[in-house]
Scaffold this active site. Sequence first.
Site, PDB file in Angstrom:
ATOM      1  N   HIS A   1       0.877  -1.175   0.000  1.00 60.88           N
ATOM      2  CA  HIS A   1       0.000   0.000   0.000  1.00 60.88           C
ATOM      3  C   HIS A   1       0.915   1.226   0.000  1.00 60.88           C
ATOM      4  O   HIS A   1       2.007   1.192   0.571  1.00 60.88           O
ATOM      5  CB  HIS A   1      -0.838   0.119   1.269  1.00 60.88           C
ATOM      6  CG  HIS A   1      -1.747  -1.038   1.554  1.00 60.88           C
ATOM      7  ND1 HIS A   1      -1.295  -2.223   2.047  1.00 60.88           N
ATOM      8  CD2 HIS A   1      -3.093  -1.143   1.465  1.00 60.88           C
ATOM      9  CE1 HIS A   1      -2.339  -3.032   2.235  1.00 60.88           C
ATOM     10  NE2 HIS A   1      -3.440  -2.399   1.889  1.00 60.88           N
TER      11      HIS A   1
ATOM     12  N   ASP B   1       2.201   2.060   3.389  1.00 55.08           N
ATOM     13  CA  ASP B   1       3.131   1.087   3.998  1.00 55.08           C
ATOM     14  C   ASP B   1       4.560   1.517   3.757  1.00 55.08           C
ATOM     15  O   ASP B   1       5.416   1.398   4.628  1.00 55.08           O
ATOM     16  CB  ASP B   1       3.052  -0.308   3.331  1.00 55.08           C
ATOM     17  CG  ASP B   1       1.706  -0.947   3.379  1.00 55.08           C
ATOM     18  OD1 ASP B   1       0.936  -0.635   4.291  1.00 55.08           O
ATOM     19  OD2 ASP B   1       1.447  -1.790   2.492  1.00 55.08           O
TER      20      ASP B   1
END
Length: 488
Positions: free
Chosen positions: A151, A154
């Site tokens: 993501h 992340d």
Amino acid sequence: MPILDPSSGAANGPGSPSGRTFAQIRARANFGLVLPSAAVLVSPTLTMKKTRAHFPRIKTIAYEGPKTTNALAFRHYNPDEVIDGKTMAAHLRFSIAYWHSFRGAGTDPFGSATLQRPWEKGSDPVSIAKHRMDAAFEFFQKIRAPFWAFHDRDIAPEGRTLAESNRNLDRVVDHARDLQRATGVKLLWGTANLFSHPRYMCGAATNPDAHVFAYAAAQVKKALDATKRLNGTGYVFWGGREGYETLLNTNLKREQDHLAAFLHMAVDYAKSIGFKGQFLIEPKPKEPTKHQYDFDVASGIAFLRTYGLEKHFKFNVETNHATLAGHTFQHEIEVAAAQGMLGSIDANSGDLLLGWDTDQFNTDVRELTLAMLSILRAGGLGTGGFNFDAKLRRPSIDLEDLFLAHIGGMDAYACAFKIARRILAEGKFEEFVAARYASFDRGYGRTIEQRRVGFRELSKLALSKLGEPRPRSGKQEYLENLLGSYLH
Ligand SMILES: [Mn+2]
């Protein structure tokens, strides 16, 4: 700052004194098992001072075959083994989930982080992110996974403004690009986190506030740019907050229309920048939202077709989401495959005694063999892969646990892959199922499939000629025993 984990034989960072003898480390890392040969985990040449590695005591995981007693070796996954002109690595396309393996800290709703990672250091959030990513790519290589997935949030920290968040992402994506080039590890897919930040508490594309919709659109635009830059083979939408808590405050129809508009915008934007990756919907029935719109694959197909999106999307099927929806993993694969919409797999499992998404590593070879049968019958995953959307249990705090977890998952999938291939080659189940439906291959059965008859004709046939159907056994126990004969 990182704390060296005193219980972990593998957690010491570069230059830190180990305080343990080589023999002690070796014994720990192998659980006291006697090593059969020179398959030594920790070689004296891999001492900390000599290397800047983040996993200095763990070598690239080797395939040693089913008989090995080395816990840090593959028993079934042999990445280089060629099967039908393709390596196992190319068949299985394993991918590591950045969010669990490099951002998961062992928190749960009742407790704080348990995982202390030595690479979590740097002068600012972006330099920490890069340092962490160095460790991640070392792991991808040593565990021999050809792909990874992430993501946006992340890999790079959220800034004080969207512009700052975008700049952070650019810097880290540049770093990821360098690491991909240096290691050969590729991006399976990217995605945007549209669920953690409080702005998304009432949804992103389905938020009642157009301001949030616009912000989410800007974030996905950037995440698509990043995924394209890293040559991702796909882009995933998991709508954890795209649903509702109560209909007292919700216009369901309008929210579904908005979600469709958002996905159309994503398709249009991808086209405009030349992003050719596969768009994927990852269904989940609930959690964190009480009722999520893409409940399961079947409701996802209905949604996509309703809004004219079916040509642009396939499904990323997650095992644990399937079971939360009251289905088996194989059921969800089969429903997607039946419509030519099986795209990729989030490889994990849940705990049927718990009611939430536990994201555990799947070591159930029976379940995976059934899944693999459906996947192979469907012609495989194409540009998708098996992405380990799975996390360590909270007390699994040793660095080596990260390796052991993935080894177990990869071996279970590889084992299932081989068993499923053998089952398909022998064709016993196919033969049985074909025979079970054979009455539709000829005569009036065929005219039914061809839709050349209606109720009038069939009624006449049943009354004049056919009479009472003769029941035939479904033979489930026979088939389960047959499956068992392949498994054990
Ligand atoms: Mn999950």
